[in-house]
Write a protein that holds these residues in place. Sequence first.
Motif, PDB file in Angstrom:
ATOM      1  N   SER A 131      47.368  40.480  -0.738  1.00 45.05           N
ATOM      2  CA  SER A 131      48.164  41.109  -1.799  1.00 45.05           C
ATOM      3  C   SER A 131      47.367  42.178  -2.538  1.00 45.05           C
ATOM      4  CB  SER A 131      48.658  40.044  -2.778  1.00 45.05           C
ATOM      5  OG  SER A 131      49.575  39.170  -2.155  1.00 45.05           O
ATOM      6  N   GLU A 132      46.036  42.015  -2.618  1.00 40.93           N
ATOM      7  CA  GLU A 132      45.208  43.051  -3.231  1.00 40.93           C
ATOM      8  C   GLU A 132      45.346  44.367  -2.469  1.00 40.93           C
ATOM      9  OE1 GLU A 132      41.098  42.042  -3.779  1.00 40.93           O
ATOM     10  OE2 GLU A 132      41.568  39.921  -4.134  1.00 40.93           O
ATOM     11  N   ILE A 133      45.349  44.285  -1.150  1.00 34.54           N
ATOM     12  CA  ILE A 133      45.472  45.479  -0.311  1.00 34.54           C
ATOM     13  C   ILE A 133      46.834  46.129  -0.527  1.00 34.54           C
ATOM     14  CG2 ILE A 133      45.446  46.326   2.063  1.00 34.54           C
ATOM     15  CD1 ILE A 133      43.707  43.815   2.729  1.00 34.54           C
ATOM     16  N   MET A 134      47.882  45.315  -0.528  1.00 35.92           N
ATOM     17  CA  MET A 134      49.214  45.865  -0.725  1.00 35.92           C
ATOM     18  C   MET A 134      49.360  46.456  -2.114  1.00 35.92           C
ATOM     19  SD  MET A 134      52.117  46.612   0.578  1.00 35.92           S
ATOM     20  CE  MET A 134      52.189  45.682   2.120  1.00 35.92           C
ATOM     21  N   ALA A 135      48.742  45.859  -3.123  1.00 36.51           N
ATOM     22  CA  ALA A 135      48.823  46.396  -4.481  1.00 36.51           C
ATOM     23  C   ALA A 135      48.212  47.790  -4.562  1.00 36.51           C
ATOM     24  CB  ALA A 135      48.132  45.459  -5.465  1.00 36.51           C
ATOM     25  N   LEU A 136      47.098  48.013  -3.872  1.00 41.61           N
ATOM     26  CA  LEU A 136      46.477  49.344  -3.853  1.00 41.61           C
ATOM     27  C   LEU A 136      47.385  50.339  -3.156  1.00 41.61           C
ATOM     28  CD1 LEU A 136      42.844  48.228  -3.001  1.00 41.61           C
ATOM     29  CD2 LEU A 136      43.567  49.337  -5.122  1.00 41.61           C
ATOM     30  N   LEU A 137      48.022  49.903  -2.085  1.00 38.18           N
ATOM     31  CA  LEU A 137      48.960  50.778  -1.385  1.00 38.18           C
ATOM     32  C   LEU A 137      50.157  51.114  -2.275  1.00 38.18           C
ATOM     33  CD1 LEU A 137      50.122  52.221   1.052  1.00 38.18           C
ATOM     34  CD2 LEU A 137      50.861  50.002   1.945  1.00 38.18           C
ATOM     35  N   LEU A 138      50.672  50.120  -2.979  1.00 37.13           N
ATOM     36  CA  LEU A 138      51.796  50.357  -3.876  1.00 37.13           C
ATOM     37  C   LEU A 138      51.405  51.303  -5.015  1.00 37.13           C
ATOM     38  CD1 LEU A 138      53.277  46.766  -3.938  1.00 37.13           C
ATOM     39  CD2 LEU A 138      54.486  48.826  -3.186  1.00 37.13           C
ATOM     40  N   ASP A 139      50.187  51.159  -5.524  1.00 35.47           N
ATOM     41  CA  ASP A 139      49.708  52.094  -6.552  1.00 35.47           C
ATOM     42  C   ASP A 139      49.734  53.527  -6.026  1.00 35.47           C
ATOM     43  OD1 ASP A 139      49.224  50.033  -8.341  1.00 35.47           O
ATOM     44  OD2 ASP A 139      47.075  49.920  -7.899  1.00 35.47           O
ATOM     45  N   ALA A 140      49.233  53.700  -4.802  1.00 34.83           N
ATOM     46  CA  ALA A 140      49.189  55.044  -4.214  1.00 34.83           C
ATOM     47  C   ALA A 140      50.594  55.593  -3.985  1.00 34.83           C
ATOM     48  CB  ALA A 140      48.412  55.002  -2.903  1.00 34.83           C
ATOM     49  N   CYS A 141      51.479  54.732  -3.497  1.00 35.14           N
ATOM     50  CA  CYS A 141      52.837  55.193  -3.205  1.00 35.14           C
ATOM     51  C   CYS A 141      53.617  55.481  -4.488  1.00 35.14           C
ATOM     52  CB  CYS A 141      53.571  54.153  -2.365  1.00 35.14           C
ATOM     53  SG  CYS A 141      52.923  54.018  -0.682  1.00 35.14           S
ATOM     54  N   ALA A 164      55.885  42.052  -2.711  1.00 39.61           N
ATOM     55  CA  ALA A 164      55.109  42.943  -3.584  1.00 39.61           C
ATOM     56  C   ALA A 164      54.341  42.174  -4.648  1.00 39.61           C
ATOM     57  CB  ALA A 164      56.021  43.975  -4.237  1.00 39.61           C
ATOM     58  N   ASP A 165      54.524  40.869  -4.723  1.00 36.30           N
ATOM     59  CA  ASP A 165      53.743  39.981  -5.595  1.00 36.30           C
ATOM     60  C   ASP A 165      53.747  40.439  -7.054  1.00 36.30           C
ATOM     61  OD1 ASP A 165      52.204  37.682  -5.970  1.00 36.30           O
ATOM     62  OD2 ASP A 165      50.313  38.780  -5.808  1.00 36.30           O
ATOM     63  N   GLY A 166      54.939  40.812  -7.539  1.00 37.69           N
ATOM     64  CA  GLY A 166      55.070  41.175  -8.942  1.00 37.69           C
ATOM     65  C   GLY A 166      54.687  42.588  -9.296  1.00 37.69           C
ATOM     66  N   HIS A 167      54.323  43.401  -8.328  1.00 35.72           N
ATOM     67  CA  HIS A 167      53.956  44.797  -8.621  1.00 35.72           C
ATOM     68  C   HIS A 167      55.180  45.533  -9.172  1.00 35.72           C
ATOM     69  CE1 HIS A 167      52.505  48.902  -8.137  1.00 35.72           C
ATOM     70  NE2 HIS A 167      51.294  48.429  -7.881  1.00 35.72           N
ATOM     71  N   PRO A 168      55.013  46.332 -10.251  1.00 37.23           N
ATOM     72  CA  PRO A 168      56.164  46.986 -10.878  1.00 37.23           C
ATOM     73  C   PRO A 168      56.606  48.286 -10.207  1.00 37.23           C
ATOM     74  CG  PRO A 168      54.179  47.502 -12.101  1.00 37.23           C
ATOM     75  CD  PRO A 168      53.758  46.524 -11.031  1.00 37.23           C
ATOM     76  N   ALA A 169      56.161  48.553  -9.002  1.00 36.55           N
ATOM     77  CA  ALA A 169      56.517  49.799  -8.315  1.00 36.55           C
ATOM     78  C   ALA A 169      58.030  49.958  -8.218  1.00 36.55           C
ATOM     79  CB  ALA A 169      55.909  49.817  -6.922  1.00 36.55           C
TER      80      ALA A 169
END
Length: 220
Positions: A131-141, A164-169
């Motif tokens: 999920s850490e990896i996906m969070a960085l990707l979501l930040d970039a996107c 997305a584990d709670g990411h606000p993207a």
Amino acid sequence: MTQADSGATPRERYRAQVRAEIKERAWEQIATAGASALSLNAIAKQLGMSGPALYRYFRGRDELITELVRDAYRSLADTVAAAAAQDGAQVAALAHALRDWALADPQRYFLVYGTPVPGYHAPDDITAIASEIMALLLDACAGVTADAPATPFGTHLEDHRDWADGHPAPPAALHRALTFWTRLHGVLSLELAGHFTGMGFDPAQLFAAEVDALAGPRPV
């Protein structure tokens, strides 16, 4: 010797050394026959110890696989985080960091992104590292989709975002991140498995073209 090792007892240092040697032999087995063929008894024989003796260091095959998977995901998460810190979480930087990491050790890549090992289920802490990896990707996107219009799939993702584990993207960033994840892993998996061999083109150029497409207007 790490700071943690410096405070360890001789017994603890010896145990850590043996565990590291076991993992090295496990990677050799995986490179030869795949993770599904991993044999603790064969590793014990290579190291000159009995099977029961090896089980003092790893309780079974699944615990050993978990250690290997955890190490792999931790390595990738740290690699992607370093790329994000250096280049401001740009999609292209994360993509090329992923490819460099995968090419450096294809078997490590396939252990986490290849065919699942039959009967093996990763523990929750490994999912957290992924999920850490996906969070960085979501930040970039999220940085390149702020004003993107909604799409039917984006609308669907608004209510299906557990991954997305709670990411606000916003939905557009969710869409781009999934497109990034599926397309680039698709190219990498085919390349590392040798499916481009003999086709007469440079896989690095194909990967770069996919990255350029993902960094441009959002896929529809």
